[in-house]
Structure formats: C-alpha cells, structure tokens
Motif scaffolding. Structure first.
Motif, PDB file in Angstrom:
ATOM      1  N   SER A 144       0.540  -1.159  -0.216  1.00  0.00           N
ATOM      2  CA  SER A 144      -0.068   0.069   0.095  1.00  0.00           C
ATOM      3  C   SER A 144       0.829   1.310  -0.055  1.00  0.00           C
ATOM      4  N   ASP A 145       2.316   1.386   0.702  1.00  0.00           N
ATOM      5  CA  ASP A 145       3.326   2.709   0.833  1.00  0.00           C
ATOM      6  C   ASP A 145       3.074   2.471  -1.077  1.00  0.00           C
ATOM      7  N   VAL A 146       4.027   1.245  -1.148  1.00  0.00           N
ATOM      8  CA  VAL A 146       4.144   2.421  -2.807  1.00  0.00           C
ATOM      9  C   VAL A 146       3.441   2.336  -3.833  1.00  0.00           C
ATOM     10  N   SER A 147       2.369   1.672  -3.433  1.00  0.00           N
ATOM     11  CA  SER A 147       1.256   2.721  -4.596  1.00  0.00           C
ATOM     12  C   SER A 147       0.738   3.846  -4.173  1.00  0.00           C
ATOM     13  N   GLU A 148       0.882   3.908  -3.054  1.00  0.00           N
ATOM     14  CA  GLU A 148       0.968   5.764  -2.003  1.00  0.00           C
ATOM     15  C   GLU A 148       1.836   6.660  -3.053  1.00  0.00           C
ATOM     16  N   GLN A 149       2.867   6.019  -2.610  1.00  0.00           N
ATOM     17  CA  GLN A 149       4.019   6.826  -3.630  1.00  0.00           C
ATOM     18  C   GLN A 149       4.375   6.817  -5.105  1.00  0.00           C
ATOM     19  N   LEU A 150       3.706   5.555  -6.028  1.00  0.00           N
ATOM     20  CA  LEU A 150       3.642   5.608  -7.192  1.00  0.00           C
ATOM     21  C   LEU A 150       2.155   6.684  -7.416  1.00  0.00           C
ATOM     22  N   TYR A 151       1.827   6.220  -6.958  1.00  0.00           N
ATOM     23  CA  TYR A 151       0.128   6.468  -7.842  1.00  0.00           C
ATOM     24  C   TYR A 151      -0.481   8.271  -6.902  1.00  0.00           C
ATOM     25  N   GLY A 152      -0.297   8.587  -5.976  1.00  0.00           N
ATOM     26  CA  GLY A 152      -0.739   9.309  -4.764  1.00  0.00           C
ATOM     27  C   GLY A 152      -1.626   8.384  -4.480  1.00  0.00           C
ATOM     28  N   SER A 153      -2.494   9.293  -3.453  1.00  0.00           N
ATOM     29  CA  SER A 153      -3.658   8.424  -2.410  1.00  0.00           C
ATOM     30  C   SER A 153      -5.026   8.171  -3.378  1.00  0.00           C
ATOM     31  N   THR A 154      -5.805   6.995  -2.957  1.00  0.00           N
ATOM     32  CA  THR A 154      -5.852   6.657  -3.652  1.00  0.00           C
ATOM     33  C   THR A 154      -7.741   6.081  -3.555  1.00  0.00           C
ATOM     34  N   ILE A 155      -7.942   7.290  -1.958  1.00  0.00           N
ATOM     35  CA  ILE A 155      -8.953   6.935  -1.561  1.00  0.00           C
ATOM     36  C   ILE A 155     -10.053   7.697  -1.553  1.00  0.00           C
ATOM     37  N   ASN A 156     -11.434   7.348  -2.434  1.00  0.00           N
ATOM     38  CA  ASN A 156     -12.154   8.708  -3.106  1.00  0.00           C
ATOM     39  C   ASN A 156     -13.071   8.506  -2.150  1.00  0.00           C
ATOM     40  N   PRO A 157     -13.735   9.357  -0.821  1.00  0.00           N
ATOM     41  CA  PRO A 157     -15.255   9.861  -0.465  1.00  0.00           C
ATOM     42  C   PRO A 157     -15.963   9.149  -1.614  1.00  0.00           C
ATOM     43  N   SER A 158     -16.629   8.346  -1.061  1.00  0.00           N
ATOM     44  CA  SER A 158     -17.923   7.495  -1.702  1.00  0.00           C
ATOM     45  C   SER A 158     -19.412   7.789  -1.165  1.00  0.00           C
TER      46      SER A 158
END
Length: 158
Positions: A144-158
């Motif tokens: 999850s840290d790698v994904s956050e570093q590569l792609y930014g925060s992916t949490i979308n409030p829906s």
C-alpha cells in the motif's frame, strides 16, 4: 593509491593471452587427431593416442552435460517462483516490514493523535524533532505504501 580501471593488469593480460593461444592449440590438436587416419599419425611417429571413439564421445558428453545443466536449473527456478497473483510474490516470511522507530515516524508523519501512539506530547515533540531530521530506517515497504508513492492517495470518498 592507484586508480581502478576495467583493463586487466599486465600479468593478467599475459595469462589471458597464453590461455587464448593454448585453447586454439588444443583445438587444432583435437581436430588433427579426430580427422586424420591412424596410419598418417603413425607415419609421423605419433602412436600413443586414445581411440577415435573418444573424439566423438567426449564432445557429445559435453553437449549433453550443458543441456542437462542449462535447462533444468532455470526450469526449477521458474517452478519455484510463485504466481504473480500470489501474495508471496511481494512479501515473504523474512520481510522486515517495520520496527518501532518507523511506527513512531509514521505516526508523527501522518498526524495520528498521541493517544493512538500511546506516548505523551513531550515525547512526541522530542521524537518529532529527531525523526524529521533523520532518514527513515531501511525496511521492506508495504504494498500500500508503494502504491501511494507511485500513484498518490487512491481513497475516494463516495
């Protein structure tokens, strides 16, 4: 102190050249022995040679040995590698995911309240000064840290 260079030292260059010449001389002697009839070799005075069978047998043995080494070894490595969908492909039993210093560094970095970290505010200030001036400890990163570093925060409030 001499500077390192990729070129060989003079002694190593001489050894390499002698090995190069020896390999070609060995090839020529092998080809002469393998292709000339025994009568010609006896006429020159060369009488003590292995049977001609070994000229073909050793070459085939070496080729089969190479095939048995270079095919099963990579094949075994491929069979022991987990699938790409397996969680073992990005973590394992010896992974060093985090330690206490990283936990505190993460708590302060992400502004988690001191209650969750279970330390008082004075300790937070001291640790915050130390951790912001230091390099985070070496560790295996969570996916999850790698994904956050590569792609930014992916949490979308829906």
């Amino acid at each position: 102190m001499p500077e390192h260079s990729p070129s060989p030292t003079p002694e190593r260059a001489i050894y390499g050249f002698v090995l190069y010449l020896g390999a070609y001389l060995g090839l020529v002697v092998y080809l002469v022995w393998a292709y000339l009839p025994d009568s010609w070799l006896h006429a020159v005075g060369l009488t003590y040679w292995p049977q001609k069978y070994w000229g073909c047998g050793c070459a085939i043995y070496c080729c089969v040995l190479i095939l048995l080494v270079y095919i099963p070894l990579p094949g075994g490595n491929l069979l022991s590698t987990p699938d790409l969908t397996s969680s073992n492909s990005f973590t394992g039993e010896r992974a060093m995911l985090s330690d206490l210093k990283y936990c505190l560094w993460f708590c302060i970095k992400e502004y988690i309240t001191p209650v969750l970290c279970k330390i008082n505010m004075q300790s937070i200030k001291v640790i915050k000064q130390f951790l912001h001036s230091s390099v985070p400890p070496l560790r295996d990163m969570c996916l999850s840290d790698v994904s956050e570093q590569l792609y930014g925060s992916t949490i979308n409030p829906s």
